[in-house]
Design a protein around this motif. Structure first.
Motif, mmCIF file in Angstrom:
data_model
loop_
_atom_site.group_PDB
_atom_site.id
_atom_site.type_symbol
_atom_site.label_atom_id
_atom_site.label_comp_id
_atom_site.label_asym_id
_atom_site.label_seq_id
_atom_site.Cartn_x
_atom_site.Cartn_y
_atom_site.Cartn_z
ATOM 1 N N ILE A 15 -0.426 2.544 3.323
ATOM 2 C CA ILE A 15 0.614 2.824 2.229
ATOM 3 C C ILE A 15 0.746 1.270 1.677
ATOM 4 O O ILE A 15 1.255 0.395 2.497
ATOM 5 N N THR A 16 0.726 1.349 0.148
ATOM 6 C CA THR A 16 0.845 0.152 -0.514
ATOM 7 C C THR A 16 2.672 -0.027 -0.412
ATOM 8 O O THR A 16 3.399 0.900 -0.498
ATOM 9 N N ASP A 17 2.842 -1.093 -0.959
ATOM 10 C CA ASP A 17 4.300 -1.542 -1.066
ATOM 11 C C ASP A 17 4.722 -0.621 -2.479
ATOM 12 O O ASP A 17 5.896 -0.303 -2.448
ATOM 13 N N ASP B 79 -9.482 12.547 17.910
ATOM 14 C CA ASP B 79 -8.389 11.563 17.515
ATOM 15 C C ASP B 79 -7.947 10.395 18.683
ATOM 16 O O ASP B 79 -7.274 9.439 18.296
ATOM 17 N N ALA B 80 -8.328 10.938 19.924
ATOM 18 C CA ALA B 80 -8.120 9.842 20.834
ATOM 19 C C ALA B 80 -8.873 8.461 20.714
ATOM 20 O O ALA B 80 -9.828 8.178 20.191
ATOM 21 N N ALA B 81 -7.958 7.379 20.779
ATOM 22 C CA ALA B 81 -8.384 5.979 20.404
ATOM 23 C C ALA B 81 -7.070 5.150 20.645
ATOM 24 O O ALA B 81 -6.220 5.724 21.071
ATOM 25 N N VAL B 82 -7.392 3.711 20.485
ATOM 26 C CA VAL B 82 -6.285 2.738 20.441
ATOM 27 C C VAL B 82 -6.101 2.644 19.125
ATOM 28 O O VAL B 82 -7.130 2.359 18.226
ATOM 29 N N TYR B 83 -4.929 2.713 18.785
ATOM 30 C CA TYR B 83 -4.703 2.718 17.099
ATOM 31 C C TYR B 83 -3.650 1.353 17.078
ATOM 32 O O TYR B 83 -2.773 1.079 17.925
ATOM 33 N N TYR B 84 -4.108 0.726 15.908
ATOM 34 C CA TYR B 84 -3.717 -0.499 15.679
ATOM 35 C C TYR B 84 -2.714 -0.481 14.147
ATOM 36 O O TYR B 84 -3.231 -0.147 13.301
ATOM 37 N N CYS B 85 -1.664 -1.099 14.365
ATOM 38 C CA CYS B 85 -1.034 -1.449 13.206
ATOM 39 C C CYS B 85 -1.351 -2.793 12.519
ATOM 40 O O CYS B 85 -1.827 -3.393 13.005
ATOM 41 N N ASN B 86 -1.375 -2.453 11.008
ATOM 42 C CA ASN B 86 -2.007 -3.470 10.171
ATOM 43 C C ASN B 86 -1.184 -3.781 9.142
ATOM 44 O O ASN B 86 -0.478 -2.989 8.399
ATOM 45 N N LEU B 87 -0.933 -5.224 8.620
ATOM 46 C CA LEU B 87 -0.169 -5.501 7.507
ATOM 47 C C LEU B 87 -0.730 -6.831 6.757
ATOM 48 O O LEU B 87 -1.355 -7.362 7.417
ATOM 49 N N ARG C 241 6.199 -10.884 0.307
ATOM 50 C CA ARG C 241 5.662 -9.587 -0.212
ATOM 51 C C ARG C 241 4.776 -8.920 0.769
ATOM 52 O O ARG C 241 3.969 -9.840 1.517
ATOM 53 N N ILE C 242 4.967 -7.704 0.952
ATOM 54 C CA ILE C 242 4.099 -6.827 1.865
ATOM 55 C C ILE C 242 3.227 -6.007 0.935
ATOM 56 O O ILE C 242 3.673 -5.080 0.059
ATOM 57 N N ASN C 243 1.824 -6.362 0.904
ATOM 58 C CA ASN C 243 0.987 -5.575 -0.089
ATOM 59 C C ASN C 243 0.690 -4.055 0.370
ATOM 60 O O ASN C 243 0.661 -3.325 -0.338
ATOM 61 N N VAL C 244 0.455 -4.078 1.650
ATOM 62 C CA VAL C 244 -0.073 -2.840 2.481
ATOM 63 C C VAL C 244 0.276 -2.766 3.901
ATOM 64 O O VAL C 244 -0.096 -3.673 4.630
ATOM 65 N N MET C 245 0.741 -1.504 4.342
ATOM 66 C CA MET C 245 0.711 -1.358 5.865
ATOM 67 C C MET C 245 -0.112 -0.193 6.162
ATOM 68 O O MET C 245 -0.230 0.859 5.444
ATOM 69 N N GLY C 246 -0.601 -0.178 7.233
ATOM 70 C CA GLY C 246 -1.489 0.768 7.839
ATOM 71 C C GLY C 246 -1.641 1.001 9.287
ATOM 72 O O GLY C 246 -1.164 0.162 10.153
ATOM 73 N N TRP C 247 -2.619 1.825 9.662
ATOM 74 C CA TRP C 247 -2.838 2.300 10.761
ATOM 75 C C TRP C 247 -4.251 2.582 10.742
ATOM 76 O O TRP C 247 -4.911 2.971 9.976
ATOM 77 N N TYR C 248 -5.064 1.731 12.004
ATOM 78 C CA TYR C 248 -6.470 1.749 12.355
ATOM 79 C C TYR C 248 -6.548 2.139 13.646
ATOM 80 O O TYR C 248 -5.742 2.266 14.505
ATOM 81 N N ALA D 199 13.949 0.008 6.935
ATOM 82 C CA ALA D 199 13.397 -1.748 7.146
ATOM 83 C C ALA D 199 12.234 -1.823 6.443
ATOM 84 O O ALA D 199 11.011 -1.076 7.071
ATOM 85 N N GLU D 200 11.956 -2.736 5.809
ATOM 86 C CA GLU D 200 10.771 -2.737 4.910
ATOM 87 C C GLU D 200 9.457 -3.355 5.826
ATOM 88 O O GLU D 200 8.432 -3.037 5.559
ATOM 89 N N ASN D 201 9.764 -3.727 7.100
ATOM 90 C CA ASN D 201 8.607 -4.252 7.667
ATOM 91 C C ASN D 201 8.135 -3.208 8.734
ATOM 92 O O ASN D 201 7.689 -3.455 9.721
ATOM 93 N N THR D 202 8.506 -2.026 8.498
ATOM 94 C CA THR D 202 8.120 -0.777 9.485
ATOM 95 C C THR D 202 7.339 0.139 9.021
ATOM 96 O O THR D 202 7.551 0.481 7.576
#
Length: 121
Positions: free
Chosen positions: A51-53, A89-97, A30-37, A74-77
């Motif tokens: 974005i939630t599942d 908006d300049a920053a280091v962007y991190y993916c989160n799951l 189960r993936i509850n949420v994926m996002g960007w920080y 693909a559900e993991n993307t």
């Protein structure tokens, strides 16, 4: 071992666009949420979009109307389309799951290594 790999960062002029991509290795029960920080120098890491599942989406006020988050076939993307970029908006962007790999596991939060976004003329 879960790895989140981000692609798509780079240098863009103000007003330009970039598309970030993130793919998580491995399978998930189960993936509850994926996002960007994102984190700019001297600032705390902040939520950009998630974005939630179930498809519920949350944006930071500063990016509403300019950024769009979406899940891949693909559900993991997860993707982040960034338009009308500003210098702030300049920053280091991190993916989160957040999710669990097996039904009997507890939920965990995973992070990518980050990708640099620079907005400058």
């Amino acid at each position: 071992q879960v790895q989140l790999v981000e692609f798509g960062g780079g240098l863009v002029q103000p007003g330009g666009s970039l598309r970030l991509s993130c793919a998580a290795s491995g399978s998930f029960f189960r993936i509850n949420v994926m996002g960007w920080y994102r984190q700019a120098p001297g600032k705390e890491r902040e939520l950009v979009a998630a974005i939630t599942d179930g498809g519920a989406i949350n944006y930071a006020d500063s990016v509403k109307g300019r950024f769009t988050i979406s899940r891949g076939n693909a559900e993991n993307t997860v993707y982040l389309q960034m338009n009308s970029l500003k210098p702030e908006d300049a920053a280091v962007y991190y993916c989160n799951l957040n999710g669990r790999r097996e039904a009997y596991f507890t939920d965990r939060t995973y992070w990518g290594q980050g990708t640099q976004v620079t907005v400058s003329s």
